[in-house]
Design a protein around this motif. Structure first.
Motif, PDB file in Angstrom:
ATOM      1  N   ALA A  12       0.841  -1.206   0.000  1.00 45.89           N
ATOM      2  CA  ALA A  12       0.000   0.000   0.000  1.00 45.89           C
ATOM      3  C   ALA A  12       0.867   1.243   0.000  1.00 45.89           C
ATOM      4  O   ALA A  12       1.961   1.253   0.571  1.00 45.89           O
ATOM      5  CB  ALA A  12      -0.919   0.000   1.206  1.00 45.89           C
ATOM      6  N   THR A  13       0.335   2.283  -0.636  1.00 45.57           N
ATOM      7  CA  THR A  13       0.991   3.589  -0.612  1.00 45.57           C
ATOM      8  C   THR A  13       0.090   4.550   0.159  1.00 45.57           C
ATOM      9  O   THR A  13      -1.093   4.289   0.359  1.00 45.57           O
ATOM     10  CB  THR A  13       1.221   4.136  -2.041  1.00 45.57           C
ATOM     11  OG1 THR A  13      -0.035   4.258  -2.710  1.00 45.57           O
ATOM     12  CG2 THR A  13       2.152   3.222  -2.826  1.00 45.57           C
ATOM     13  N   VAL A  14       0.669   5.665   0.586  1.00 42.51           N
ATOM     14  CA  VAL A  14      -0.093   6.682   1.295  1.00 42.51           C
ATOM     15  C   VAL A  14       0.366   8.047   0.784  1.00 42.51           C
ATOM     16  O   VAL A  14       1.564   8.284   0.609  1.00 42.51           O
ATOM     17  CB  VAL A  14       0.071   6.546   2.832  1.00 42.51           C
ATOM     18  CG1 VAL A  14       1.511   6.687   3.273  1.00 42.51           C
ATOM     19  CG2 VAL A  14      -0.851   7.494   3.580  1.00 42.51           C
ATOM     20  N   ASP A  15      -0.605   8.942   0.499  1.00 40.57           N
ATOM     21  CA  ASP A  15      -0.228  10.269  -0.001  1.00 40.57           C
ATOM     22  C   ASP A  15      -0.038  11.246   1.153  1.00 40.57           C
ATOM     23  O   ASP A  15      -0.204  10.883   2.324  1.00 40.57           O
ATOM     24  CB  ASP A  15      -1.224  10.777  -1.044  1.00 40.57           C
ATOM     25  CG  ASP A  15      -2.600  11.107  -0.474  1.00 40.57           C
ATOM     26  OD1 ASP A  15      -2.749  11.223   0.749  1.00 40.57           O
ATOM     27  OD2 ASP A  15      -3.547  11.260  -1.291  1.00 40.57           O
ATOM     28  N   GLY A  24      -0.970  -4.311  -3.596  1.00 40.36           N
ATOM     29  CA  GLY A  24      -0.866  -5.765  -3.745  1.00 40.36           C
ATOM     30  C   GLY A  24      -1.229  -6.481  -2.463  1.00 40.36           C
ATOM     31  O   GLY A  24      -1.289  -5.876  -1.386  1.00 40.36           O
ATOM     32  N   HIS A  25      -1.465  -7.777  -2.582  1.00 40.18           N
ATOM     33  CA  HIS A  25      -1.863  -8.612  -1.445  1.00 40.18           C
ATOM     34  C   HIS A  25      -0.790  -8.589  -0.363  1.00 40.18           C
ATOM     35  O   HIS A  25       0.385  -8.737  -0.632  1.00 40.18           O
ATOM     36  CB  HIS A  25      -2.080 -10.042  -1.939  1.00 40.18           C
ATOM     37  CG  HIS A  25      -2.417 -11.003  -0.860  1.00 40.18           C
ATOM     38  ND1 HIS A  25      -3.657 -11.034  -0.270  1.00 40.18           N
ATOM     39  CD2 HIS A  25      -1.686 -11.953  -0.248  1.00 40.18           C
ATOM     40  CE1 HIS A  25      -3.670 -11.970   0.644  1.00 40.18           C
ATOM     41  NE2 HIS A  25      -2.489 -12.546   0.677  1.00 40.18           N
ATOM     42  N   GLY A  26      -1.213  -8.381   0.893  1.00 42.94           N
ATOM     43  CA  GLY A  26      -0.275  -8.417   2.011  1.00 42.94           C
ATOM     44  C   GLY A  26      -0.669  -7.467   3.119  1.00 42.94           C
ATOM     45  O   GLY A  26      -1.756  -6.900   3.122  1.00 42.94           O
ATOM     46  N   THR A  27       0.248  -7.288   4.059  1.00 45.07           N
ATOM     47  CA  THR A  27       0.027  -6.405   5.209  1.00 45.07           C
ATOM     48  C   THR A  27       1.209  -5.462   5.336  1.00 45.07           C
ATOM     49  O   THR A  27       2.357  -5.868   5.148  1.00 45.07           O
ATOM     50  CB  THR A  27      -0.114  -7.237   6.500  1.00 45.07           C
ATOM     51  OG1 THR A  27      -1.208  -8.133   6.336  1.00 45.07           O
ATOM     52  CG2 THR A  27      -0.373  -6.364   7.710  1.00 45.07           C
ATOM     53  N   CYS A  28       0.906  -4.204   5.637  1.00 42.90           N
ATOM     54  CA  CYS A  28       1.965  -3.217   5.872  1.00 42.90           C
ATOM     55  C   CYS A  28       1.538  -2.299   7.010  1.00 42.90           C
ATOM     56  O   CYS A  28       0.415  -2.371   7.489  1.00 42.90           O
ATOM     57  CB  CYS A  28       2.257  -2.422   4.601  1.00 42.90           C
ATOM     58  SG  CYS A  28       0.934  -1.294   4.121  1.00 42.90           S
ATOM     59  N   GLU A  44      -1.993  -0.769  11.050  1.00 43.16           N
ATOM     60  CA  GLU A  44      -1.694  -1.921  10.213  1.00 43.16           C
ATOM     61  C   GLU A  44      -2.784  -2.030   9.138  1.00 43.16           C
ATOM     62  O   GLU A  44      -3.971  -1.980   9.444  1.00 43.16           O
ATOM     63  CB  GLU A  44      -1.649  -3.195  11.056  1.00 43.16           C
ATOM     64  CG  GLU A  44      -1.151  -4.391  10.281  1.00 43.16           C
ATOM     65  CD  GLU A  44      -0.941  -5.596  11.172  1.00 43.16           C
ATOM     66  OE1 GLU A  44      -1.816  -6.485  11.140  1.00 43.16           O
ATOM     67  OE2 GLU A  44       0.075  -5.630  11.892  1.00 43.16           O
ATOM     68  N   VAL A  45      -2.361  -2.167   7.894  1.00 48.40           N
ATOM     69  CA  VAL A  45      -3.289  -2.253   6.769  1.00 48.40           C
ATOM     70  C   VAL A  45      -3.080  -3.590   6.063  1.00 48.40           C
ATOM     71  O   VAL A  45      -1.948  -3.955   5.735  1.00 48.40           O
ATOM     72  CB  VAL A  45      -3.040  -1.088   5.767  1.00 48.40           C
ATOM     73  CG1 VAL A  45      -3.904  -1.247   4.529  1.00 48.40           C
ATOM     74  CG2 VAL A  45      -3.293   0.248   6.446  1.00 48.40           C
TER      75      VAL A  45
END
Length: 181
Positions: A12-15, A24-28, A44-45
């Motif tokens: 995941a990205t964040v602006d 994409g599939h996963g956790t960040c 956690e996302v």
């Protein structure tokens, strides 16, 4: 003012306004840091892939009244997050289906069993169910070619449509089995 960051841009990205976009599939982990004082907060996302397709392994099935068979649905992609399948029968009087995809033939006729992805209603497939109007065995159990199944202390007779020679054969089997049991 707050600065935003992610520990995995492949997930995941964040602006700069804190809007998160799944990649994409996963956790960040998304981190918000205050410029004034350096305070941080994290979140956690988890990004799950949506279901794109659903396919049944069978598209037609013939069952006799009382028989059951389980249908299996394949979900694509394999890493899809919500793999729940909703099952239904177009005619519950002919055949029913449970939440696991097990179909039970109830009466002669034809119907369709539908499998629909809970995640994506456009991902669906169906199987035609045919329940033939096969005559039941004779009421007294006589038949021309009985099949005998023994499991532990339980004995089951099955037979096809009866014919004229069946009483003699079945009586012989009953006598032979009675002597052994």
């Amino acid at each position: 003012m707050i600065t935003w960051s992610t520990n995995d841009e492949l997930v995941a990205t964040v602006d700069d306004k804190g809007k998160i976009r799944g990649i994409g599939h996963g956790t960040c982990t998304i981190t918000a840091t205050s410029v004034d004082g350096g305070y941080t907060a994290t979140c956690e996302v988890t990004v799950m892939q949506p279901v794109e397709a659903l396919a049944l392994e069978k598209h037609s099935l013939t069952l006799k009244i009382g028989e059951t068979e389980r249908l299996y649905a394949q979900i694509a992609p394999l890493l899809a997050g919500n793999k729940t399948v909703n099952w239904s029968s177009a005619d519950e009087e002919v055949a029913s289906v449970d939440s696991m995809g097990t179909v039970k033939a109830l009466a002669a006729g034809e119907t369709w069993i539908m499998a629909v992805s809970d995640d994506n209603p456009e991902a669906k497939d169906s199987c035609q169910i045919v329940v033939p109007d096969i005559p039941a065995p004779a009421p007294n159990g006589d038949c021309a070619t009985p099949t005998i199944m023994v499991s532990g202390n339980k004995m089951t007779f099955e037979c096809e449509t009866p014919d004229a020679g069946s009483p003699v054969i079945l009586q012989h089997l009953r006598s032979s089995l009675a002597a052994k049991w």
